[in-house]
Structure formats: C-alpha cells, structure tokens
Design a protein around this motif. Sequence first.
Motif, PDB file in Angstrom:
ATOM      1  N   VAL A 446      -2.999  11.244   9.518  1.00 14.87           N
ATOM      2  CA  VAL A 446      -1.545  11.376   9.559  1.00 14.87           C
ATOM      3  C   VAL A 446      -1.207  12.822   9.903  1.00 14.87           C
ATOM      4  CG1 VAL A 446       0.562  11.235   8.179  1.00 14.87           C
ATOM      5  CG2 VAL A 446      -1.274   9.562   7.855  1.00 14.87           C
ATOM      6  N   ILE A 447      -0.185  13.014  10.754  1.00  8.47           N
ATOM      7  CA  ILE A 447       0.245  14.379  11.078  1.00  8.47           C
ATOM      8  C   ILE A 447       0.817  15.016   9.813  1.00  8.47           C
ATOM      9  CG2 ILE A 447       1.843  15.770  12.434  1.00  8.47           C
ATOM     10  CD1 ILE A 447       1.660  13.820  14.634  1.00  8.47           C
ATOM     11  N   GLY A 470       1.656   7.241  10.826  1.00  7.59           N
ATOM     12  CA  GLY A 470       2.628   7.864   9.942  1.00  7.59           C
ATOM     13  C   GLY A 470       3.862   8.323  10.690  1.00  7.59           C
ATOM     14  N   ASN A 471       4.749   8.991   9.986  1.00 13.35           N
ATOM     15  CA  ASN A 471       6.004   9.459  10.565  1.00 13.35           C
ATOM     16  C   ASN A 471       5.834  10.831  11.233  1.00 13.35           C
ATOM     17  OD1 ASN A 471       7.063   7.184   9.451  1.00 13.35           O
ATOM     18  ND2 ASN A 471       8.126   8.214   7.772  1.00 13.35           N
ATOM     19  N   ILE A 472       6.727  11.118  12.161  1.00 13.90           N
ATOM     20  CA  ILE A 472       6.755  12.450  12.769  1.00 13.90           C
ATOM     21  C   ILE A 472       7.442  13.389  11.792  1.00 13.90           C
ATOM     22  CG2 ILE A 472       7.589  13.828  14.708  1.00 13.90           C
ATOM     23  CD1 ILE A 472       7.667  11.244  16.352  1.00 13.90           C
ATOM     24  N   LEU A 487       3.192  13.508  21.825  1.00 16.12           N
ATOM     25  CA  LEU A 487       2.551  12.693  20.791  1.00 16.12           C
ATOM     26  C   LEU A 487       2.419  11.250  21.260  1.00 16.12           C
ATOM     27  CD1 LEU A 487       4.495  14.022  17.660  1.00 16.12           C
ATOM     28  CD2 LEU A 487       2.299  14.812  18.560  1.00 16.12           C
ATOM     29  N   SER A 488       2.398  11.034  22.549  1.00 14.70           N
ATOM     30  CA  SER A 488       2.399   9.679  23.112  1.00 14.70           C
ATOM     31  C   SER A 488       1.083   8.960  22.857  1.00 14.70           C
ATOM     32  CB  SER A 488       2.659   9.748  24.621  1.00 14.70           C
ATOM     33  OG  SER A 488       1.642  10.494  25.276  1.00 14.70           O
ATOM     34  N   ASN A 489       1.132   7.634  22.985  1.00 13.69           N
ATOM     35  CA  ASN A 489      -0.057   6.789  22.858  1.00 13.69           C
ATOM     36  C   ASN A 489      -0.756   6.966  21.519  1.00 13.69           C
ATOM     37  OD1 ASN A 489      -0.492   5.235  25.417  1.00 13.69           O
ATOM     38  ND2 ASN A 489      -0.400   7.284  26.293  1.00 13.69           N
ATOM     39  N   THR A 495      11.355   6.755  12.368  1.00 13.88           N
ATOM     40  CA  THR A 495      12.398   7.133  13.330  1.00 13.88           C
ATOM     41  C   THR A 495      12.085   8.498  13.948  1.00 13.88           C
ATOM     42  OG1 THR A 495      13.699   8.151  11.564  1.00 13.88           O
ATOM     43  CG2 THR A 495      14.144   5.834  12.067  1.00 13.88           C
ATOM     44  N   ILE A 496      12.779   8.794  15.021  1.00 11.11           N
ATOM     45  CA  ILE A 496      12.636  10.095  15.683  1.00 11.11           C
ATOM     46  C   ILE A 496      13.483  11.109  14.918  1.00 11.11           C
ATOM     47  CG2 ILE A 496      13.026  11.383  17.804  1.00 11.11           C
ATOM     48  CD1 ILE A 496      12.804   8.742  19.312  1.00 11.11           C
ATOM     49  N   PRO A 497      12.894  12.205  14.460  1.00  8.13           N
ATOM     50  CA  PRO A 497      13.698  13.213  13.747  1.00  8.13           C
ATOM     51  C   PRO A 497      14.897  13.658  14.588  1.00  8.13           C
ATOM     52  CG  PRO A 497      11.362  13.716  13.542  1.00  8.13           C
ATOM     53  CD  PRO A 497      11.471  12.578  14.517  1.00  8.13           C
TER      54      PRO A 497
END
Length: 816
Positions: A446-447, A470-472, A487-489, A495-497
């Motif tokens: 996870v980032i 995980g989430n961004i 951060l593709s693929n 959701t997008i921050p």
Amino acid sequence: MEISQLSRLVTLNLSNLFMLTELKIQNLGKFVRNFTSIRPLYLDSVTISSAGLEWHAALLQIPTLQELSMAEYNLSGPLLSSLTRLENLSVIRLDRNNFSSAVPETFANFRNLTSLSLVFSELIGMFPPKIFQITSLSVIDISHNYNLHGFFPEFPLNGSLQKLLVSETSLYDLSSNNSTGSIQTLGMCKKLQSMILFDNSFSGAIPSDIFEDLVNLSDISLHNNFFTGMIPSFIFTLPSVHQVYLSNNEFEGQLHNFSNAFSPIQWLDLSGNHLEGSIPISLFQLTNLHELKLSFNKFSGTIELNMLSKLGNLTTLDISYNNLTLIDASTLMTPFPLLPMLSSVRLASCKLTSFPQFLKNHSLMDIDLSNNHIVGTIPQWIWKSKFLNYINLSCNYLTDWEEPIFNNLSSLTTLDFHSNILHGPLPTLPESIIYLDFSSNNLTSVISSKIGKYLEWTLFLSFASNNLNGNIPESICSAPNLEVLDLSNNSLTGTIPKCLIAMNGTLSVLDLGRNKLNGTIDFLPGSCSLRTLHLNGNALQGKLPKYLASCTMLEILDVGENQLHGHFPCWLKNISTVRILILRSNELHGSLICGGTKVLWPHLQIFDLASNNFGGRIPLSFFEHWKAIIADEYNGSLSEPDHLQLEIFKYNPVYYQDKVAVTYKQLQMELVKILTIFTAIDLSCNKFEGLIPEGLGQLNALYILNLSNNVFSGPIPSSLGNLKELESLDLANNNLSGKIPTEITELSFLSFLNLSYNHLVGRIPTGTQVQSFPADSFKGNDGLCGPPLSQNCSGDGMQGTPSPASNSNVDAKSSS
C-alpha cells in the motif's frame, strides 16, 4: 578635478552603473566630446534613460576610439547601424543586447578589427560573409543568435582568425552546391585555435585534408549538425587539440587506427552518429582522456574492460546503445581500481549479465546499466558512494536489493528502476530525490500515507504498472514541486483526492488510469497547470467538472472507460492547446452543438467519443479549425515526426512520454509514443444521424476515421477521397445509401475498409486498393455487386432495388 577637465583621458570604464543619469554630470554629451583621446570605452551593464540618446551621439564623435564594450546595455537596431561610423575600432563587444536587426555589411570596412563579439543579441537576417574576410580579425563570436543565417566565404590565406564561434545560429554549408563558401575554406585559417560551429545546419563530408595545416587548433565543436561521410583520422593526431565534439551528426563508416603517441585530447564525443565496426584500439590509448562518449552508434565486437587500463585520467565513460559486448574480467579482490578517476559510467545496452565488479572501487556520481540482462539482487556496494547523483538500472531482470539501499545518499536525485521484476514493499524513499521511476515491476504494498514527507524536491514520481493497492494518500499533494505523478495500472481504490488536480499549480501530468478508483472528479480551488490528465479505465461517476476549463495548458484529456454522464464538454472549446480528447465508453449524451460557437482546437489530433449516447447531426463547421489534421496547415511536421513529451529537467533533459489507447482496424492498441502526426477521429457506437459532413474531406492528414454503428444516412461523401493519408475507414452499420464513390479508390494508404451493413448499391469501384479488401468489408449491402463480392453485376451495375431499411442494421449493431 571634475570629469569635464579630463580632456586627456585615455580609458573610460563606466560599467555596471545602475542609472547613467544619476551621475552628477550636466550636459553629458558635451563633456564626452571633449574626451578626444579615449581608446577603450567600457559601458557594460549600464542602465540608461532617455538621456542616453545624447550620450550615444557623443560616442560616435570620439575619433580615437579603438575598443568599445557595451554588453547588456539594452541596445537596439538603429544604434548598431550608427556604430558603422567608427571605422577605427579594433574590438567590438556588444553581447546580450536586443538589436532585432541585421548586422550592417559596412562592418566589413573595419580594416583594424581584431575581435567582434555579438553573442545573444537577437540578430536576424544574413550575416555579411565579407566580415569573415577581414584579414585582421582573430576572434568572431556571433553564437546564440537563433535567427541569424549565412554561410562561409573563402577565408583569406593571410588571415589572423584564431577563434570562430557561430554555435546556435542557422549558418549552413554551401559545399554541396559546389560553392567556394564551405567549411573546407577553414583550412586556410592556419592560426585557428577554436572551431565552434555546433547547433547549426552544416552538412556534407568533412574533407580529409582540412585539418592538416591547423596545427594550433585546440577545440573542434561540430556537434548537432548534419555532417556526413567518414570522420578524418587526422583529427585525432593534431598536436594541440584538446576537445573533439562531433556528436549528433550523420557520420558513418569505420574509425581507423591512428598514431596517438603525443595526442593531448582530453574530451572526445562521437555519440549519436552511424559509426560502425570495431572501436579502434587507438582510442583506448589516449592517455590524456577525461571524457570518452561513443554511445548511440553501430559499433560492434567485444570490449574487455582491461583494454581501458591506460585511461588513468578518465572520469566519464559512455559506450551505451551500440552492438557491443562488454566483458568484465575484474574481481572484487583486484588490488588497484581500473580507471581510478571514474565518476560517470554509462554502459546501457552492453549485454551485461551481472554488475561490473570494477565499479565497486569507485566513488561514482552517475551509473547507467539499463537495458542489459542483469539478473538477481542489487548489491549493497552500488550505493556506497556518498556522491551518487544518478542511477539507472531499468530494463533488466532485477528481483530485490540488499539493505540498506539509500544510506547517506544526500546527493541522489535520479533513481530509475522501471521494467524489472522487483517485488515486495516500497523502499524508503531518499529525501533528495527529484526523479523516481519504479514503474513496471511487481511491488505490492500500500502507498504509505507518509509518502509526502519524502517528496520535498521530487518533480517526477511513477509507480505505474505494479500491484499497489489501497487509497491514494492526500499527503502526495504536499509535494511542493511535483510535475509528474503516474500511478496507472495498479489496483488503487477509493476516490481521487480533491487536492490533486490543482496541486499548488505545479502538476503537469496526472495519470491514474486503469485502477479501481470510484466516486466523482472533485477538486479544490487553485491554479491548474495540467497538460495531461489520464483517468481512463476506472469506475468514476458524475459529470466532468467545468473546473477543467481553467486548465488552459491542457493538451491531453483521457477519461475514457468510466461511468461519466452529462453533455459534451463545450466549456473546453476555447482551450487552444488541446491535442487529444478521449471520452469513449462512458454514458455521455446529447449533441455536439455548442451554443452556436465554433470549437477552436487547432492542435487537435485524436478525437474519440466512441461508445456513448451522443446523437443528432454533427454541425457542418465542427471540424473547420482542426488545422493539425489539415496537411497544408501543418508547418512541415508531417515530414518531421515528433512525439508528445514533457521535459522534466531543464538542465539535463529527461522526458515523460505520453501514451493513450486508440482503436485501429477494430483492435485496441496503446500508443506509447504519440507521434504529433498521428491523427484519428472515432465517433463509433453512438446515435449520430443525418449526412456525414462534407467538411471531413478537408482533414487530409487524417489517419483513422471511424463513424460505424450510428444512423448516418445519405451518400458517402466523395470528399473523403481527399483524405490521402487515411489508413483505416470504418462506416459500417449505418443507413448510408447510393453508390460507393470512385474517389475511395485513390486512397493509396488505405489498409482497412469496412462499409458493411448499409444500403449501398451499384458496382464496387474497380481499383487494386478496393479489390484487395475481403468480401466482409461490403457484406450486408443488398444492392452491391462485383469483386470482391460473389454477386455479379447486371449491365447497369445495379443488382435490383435494395431491401427497405429493416432490422438488419439494428441486428448487426447489437451483435457487434
């Protein structure tokens, strides 16, 4: 004593005065006229006011003036012309001004002139060739005047020229036109010490005998031109030469061995040519070499590292991207380091299978071992140098690393590990990093929510094509300088921050495509500097936010394959920078009519609305201003392909390469490098109706046109025959009628054609191109006949009345 009393003044230096009028001198021009003995006059970096006009007039009346230096003086064109009265001048230095005018030809009358320097002065037009023929001139520096052009005349045999600097102008060589004006005439300048001609348009071969008499030559800088032929071996034997820069030309053939017993060469760059064969052993015996660059050629054969043992002063070695095999016979127990001064080593694409052991004994700053066959673990010793600044291990078969990997690396700015098979959690990021690329690996963690604190200096960050989940974290938004985030693929969720789109006005590229993100595209107020926004292949909902209209530099918007709804984003119509707009596979609807206003996208090259619910008629003027798809408006780029890319580092260019997916010949493909000449329009699988606009026919640089699975009616416009670059044309599953226009046969590049399931009638036009397509390209048109169909045509070419519009098209659409 007042300045007015200094009538016998010989030298006057007023350089670096902030404002000339602040001098406590009245009637400055009158006093200057009394300075009748001045020889050198220095006025560099002087700020002047309107009183400067009187001052200039006074200068031109000093009869004894021999040396004039007015660099960074904000001079303009008229003054440059007025200086031609001072024919006694021997030194003219007018660097870094803004003349925006041509060099007066009357400068050639300055028979005492020894030095002429006009660097960075916005000169334009033709540089008078007669100036090169002034026999007294020893220094000519007109470099960095990008709009200045010209050629070399025949230089005088008794000339004094020692330094010739014309880099970054547009001078060219006339030797290919059998003119006396060519680089060959430089051989007459026997006193020449510096030949600096890089970044121009010189072409043709360098005569083998040009350097024979240039025994004083120390600097040969011919890089970034169009020179061809072989490199004369005599260059490497000149008794005074220290620098030889011949990179990025069209040189070819082999380098021959030469006698180099006393060669003083310290810097040698032959990269970016077409040189082939073995590297001559003579190059490895230039004992004074500090820098050796041979990359991006066609050299072949095997190099054993011990062949370099005589290069004890070498600091930079670059033999990347040839057809070489590098063999490292050294061991960790070697008592004395090979190449003890080495600080930069670039061995990309050298067929390495392991880390060269000789590197362990060096304090390196730059390491490039990319595009090799290195397998296994990254050794701990690779990180031991506290001076390490750049490391590229991409495109190998690396699996993991020994800990610790980033200890005490306060200088590390660039780390490129993309395209390996690294696995496990993300490593701790170095705080000094500027460019970080871990894309195309098998990282699974996870980032971290703490990632922001490691990104104080970062400009480029990519973890694309891993297994991250995980989430961004919103902490990414705290990176103050981030320009590219990819951060593709991955398998990112949530959701997008809201902070990402604006990102303090720094973010140029945001690629979150092909994840599992949901929710809406929200944003916080702020300045938008986005040039590329990829959100394709997620589960995003809601409408495209009108906030994107504030992204006035946007070039690529790809939100395809989501669940977005709403109308066509007419609010993007005034962003003139848009090149690629992909809205495919969403739930968008409505017409393309934007309140009667025109859609001004002069740079648009890919337009993809496929698989939505758009409908209605397409406005006749919709394509009118798409100049990038009109060949005669394309400013020559059709013949000089380029790629869409974003420069990350200004001082050491690194580029982010944009990529998009397009449908081509009914297959989806990813364009990793988007040519600026690649063009496509895909409106398939919608509900567009009415006539196909005749205006499409003006887009004569179009490669792909897909209007299939709509309800277009009427004839196929004959104007489509103007699309001479067209490779793929799909009009299947519509209600088109009439005959196939014969102009279609003139599309010589057409390799895919589908006109099936319409109401076309008559004989299929004969022509090699059309008859080469399979019968499936024409099926479902009951009135068509002739090859490649099996139906024969009657005398008038008609096969009878076609069946009325029925469910055949509908059935075909539902099955497609």
